[in-house]
Write a protein that holds these residues in place. Structure first.
Motif, PDB file in Angstrom:
ATOM      1  N   SER A 109       0.832  -1.206   0.000  1.00  0.00           N
ATOM      2  CA  SER A 109       0.000   0.000   0.000  1.00  0.00           C
ATOM      3  C   SER A 109       0.868   1.258   0.000  1.00  0.00           C
ATOM      4  O   SER A 109       2.045   1.225   0.357  1.00  0.00           O
ATOM      5  CB  SER A 109      -0.914   0.007   1.228  1.00  0.00           C
ATOM      6  OG  SER A 109      -0.139   0.156   2.418  1.00  0.00           O
ATOM      7  N   LYS A 110       0.267   2.378  -0.410  1.00  0.00           N
ATOM      8  CA  LYS A 110       0.993   3.648  -0.411  1.00  0.00           C
ATOM      9  C   LYS A 110       1.502   3.996   0.982  1.00  0.00           C
ATOM     10  O   LYS A 110       2.630   4.458   1.147  1.00  0.00           O
ATOM     11  CB  LYS A 110       0.075   4.774  -0.913  1.00  0.00           C
ATOM     12  CG  LYS A 110      -0.194   4.733  -2.407  1.00  0.00           C
ATOM     13  CD  LYS A 110      -1.057   5.918  -2.821  1.00  0.00           C
ATOM     14  CE  LYS A 110      -1.309   5.906  -4.323  1.00  0.00           C
ATOM     15  NZ  LYS A 110      -2.155   7.052  -4.738  1.00  0.00           N
ATOM     16  N   LYS A 111       0.672   3.746   1.987  1.00  0.00           N
ATOM     17  CA  LYS A 111       1.057   4.062   3.363  1.00  0.00           C
ATOM     18  C   LYS A 111       2.254   3.213   3.794  1.00  0.00           C
ATOM     19  O   LYS A 111       3.211   3.723   4.390  1.00  0.00           O
ATOM     20  CB  LYS A 111      -0.113   3.822   4.312  1.00  0.00           C
ATOM     21  CG  LYS A 111       0.189   4.187   5.759  1.00  0.00           C
ATOM     22  CD  LYS A 111      -1.039   4.011   6.645  1.00  0.00           C
ATOM     23  CE  LYS A 111      -0.718   4.386   8.092  1.00  0.00           C
ATOM     24  NZ  LYS A 111      -1.909   4.207   8.972  1.00  0.00           N
ATOM     25  N   ARG A 112       2.227   1.915   3.495  1.00  0.00           N
ATOM     26  CA  ARG A 112       3.317   1.028   3.876  1.00  0.00           C
ATOM     27  C   ARG A 112       4.608   1.409   3.149  1.00  0.00           C
ATOM     28  O   ARG A 112       5.698   1.370   3.727  1.00  0.00           O
ATOM     29  CB  ARG A 112       2.934  -0.420   3.560  1.00  0.00           C
ATOM     30  CG  ARG A 112       3.870  -1.485   4.110  1.00  0.00           C
ATOM     31  CD  ARG A 112       3.846  -1.574   5.633  1.00  0.00           C
ATOM     32  NE  ARG A 112       2.530  -1.641   6.189  1.00  0.00           N
ATOM     33  CZ  ARG A 112       1.743  -2.734   6.212  1.00  0.00           C
ATOM     34  NH1 ARG A 112       2.164  -3.855   5.678  1.00  0.00           N
ATOM     35  NH2 ARG A 112       0.555  -2.700   6.777  1.00  0.00           N
ATOM     36  N   GLN A 114       5.431   4.389   2.069  1.00  0.00           N
ATOM     37  CA  GLN A 114       5.946   5.631   2.664  1.00  0.00           C
ATOM     38  C   GLN A 114       6.674   5.339   3.969  1.00  0.00           C
ATOM     39  O   GLN A 114       7.723   5.928   4.257  1.00  0.00           O
ATOM     40  CB  GLN A 114       4.787   6.608   2.902  1.00  0.00           C
ATOM     41  CG  GLN A 114       4.243   7.232   1.622  1.00  0.00           C
ATOM     42  CD  GLN A 114       2.981   8.042   1.861  1.00  0.00           C
ATOM     43  OE1 GLN A 114       2.378   7.997   2.937  1.00  0.00           O
ATOM     44  NE2 GLN A 114       2.556   8.797   0.848  1.00  0.00           N
ATOM     45  N   GLN A 115       6.122   4.414   4.761  1.00  0.00           N
ATOM     46  CA  GLN A 115       6.744   4.069   6.038  1.00  0.00           C
ATOM     47  C   GLN A 115       8.085   3.362   5.832  1.00  0.00           C
ATOM     48  O   GLN A 115       9.068   3.653   6.505  1.00  0.00           O
ATOM     49  CB  GLN A 115       5.800   3.175   6.845  1.00  0.00           C
ATOM     50  CG  GLN A 115       4.541   3.876   7.334  1.00  0.00           C
ATOM     51  CD  GLN A 115       3.536   2.910   7.936  1.00  0.00           C
ATOM     52  OE1 GLN A 115       3.568   1.708   7.673  1.00  0.00           O
ATOM     53  NE2 GLN A 115       2.625   3.427   8.753  1.00  0.00           N
ATOM     54  N   ASN A 147      -4.702  -0.758   2.986  1.00  0.00           N
ATOM     55  CA  ASN A 147      -3.537  -0.951   3.850  1.00  0.00           C
ATOM     56  C   ASN A 147      -3.887  -1.978   4.926  1.00  0.00           C
ATOM     57  O   ASN A 147      -4.315  -1.637   6.024  1.00  0.00           O
ATOM     58  CB  ASN A 147      -3.123   0.377   4.492  1.00  0.00           C
ATOM     59  CG  ASN A 147      -1.844   0.243   5.299  1.00  0.00           C
ATOM     60  OD1 ASN A 147      -0.924  -0.474   4.912  1.00  0.00           O
ATOM     61  ND2 ASN A 147      -1.792   0.910   6.438  1.00  0.00           N
TER      62      ASN A 147
END
Length: 216
Positions: A109-112, A114-115, A147
């Motif tokens: 996912s985009k969030k993962r 970025q992290q 996510n």
């Protein structure tokens, strides 16, 4: 080697991803011998899954497990160079790869992303595509739209429901009637690659096969 690559290597020298000593081949002779002993190349054939075949390189245990965890969760993105080198040095794996014009890394996912700062499967897939003739790494087809919780913290039943409906396909015309190689780092229950293969097949892919670094 291009001049710019030579300069970059002087400033940020390549290292062996296993012992972390400087090595321009990304894997030192000593670790290469050890890795050859650890290899457990297996090709599994399936008739009841959304994917046909699965080639895995290692068992997910010991030093291999430790390195994959470091690669994914400790910011050691450079280890991908060593895994790529392991793949490209193996004639059997390269022969397997030549059956595919398209490699698709399992997305996060985009969030993962970025992290973490990177998608561990994508780094490997892109480098392989750049190193092999007539092979493209495609990253604008398969997307993770949810996510989800990390699969590693869930039990078998939870993993299956956790990943259901998490992936979608865009730009379907790219994969219609094509044989796809789906690349992931670890195969545990197979739920992730099963779900990814399902949406790729529904979008028109002819066949989907799997390549993973390790199998649990």
């Amino acid at each position: 080697m291009k001049i710019i690559d030579f300069i970059i290597n002087l400033i940020y020298p390549n290292v062996c991803g296993f012992c972390e000593n400087i090595n321009f081949e990304n894997i030192c002779p000593k670790c290469n011998l050890k890795i050859e002993e650890l290899k457990k190349l297996q090709i599994y054939n399936y008739s009841h899954q959304n994917f046909r075949r699965h080639l895995c390189i290692f068992e997910y245990k010991g030093e291999i497990r430790d390195k994959i965890i470091e690669y994914k969760f400790s910011g050691k993105s450079y280890i991908y160079e060593t895994f790529v080198k392991i793949i490209l040095k193996d004639k059997k794996i390269c022969s397997f790869l030549k059956n595919y014009a398209i490699i698709i890394p399992v997305p996060i996912s985009k969030k993962r992303k970025q992290q973490r700062g990177y998608n561990q499967s994508e780094l490997i897939a892109k480098k392989l595509a750049n190193s092999l003739e007539n092979v493209k790494c495609i990253t604008n087809v398969l997307y993770k739209k949810i996510n989800t919780k990390p699969q590693s913290i869930l039990n078998k039943e939870e993993r299956k429901s956790n990943i259901k409906g998490a992936y979608e396909v865009k730009n379907k015309q790219i994969i219609v009637n094509k044989n796809i190689l789906l690349l992931d780092d670890i195969f545990t229950t197979g739920n992730t690659v099963q779900e990814c293969s399902k949406v790729l097949k529904e979008a028109g892919a002819k066949n989907v096969d799997i390549l993973t670094l390790a199998k649990d």
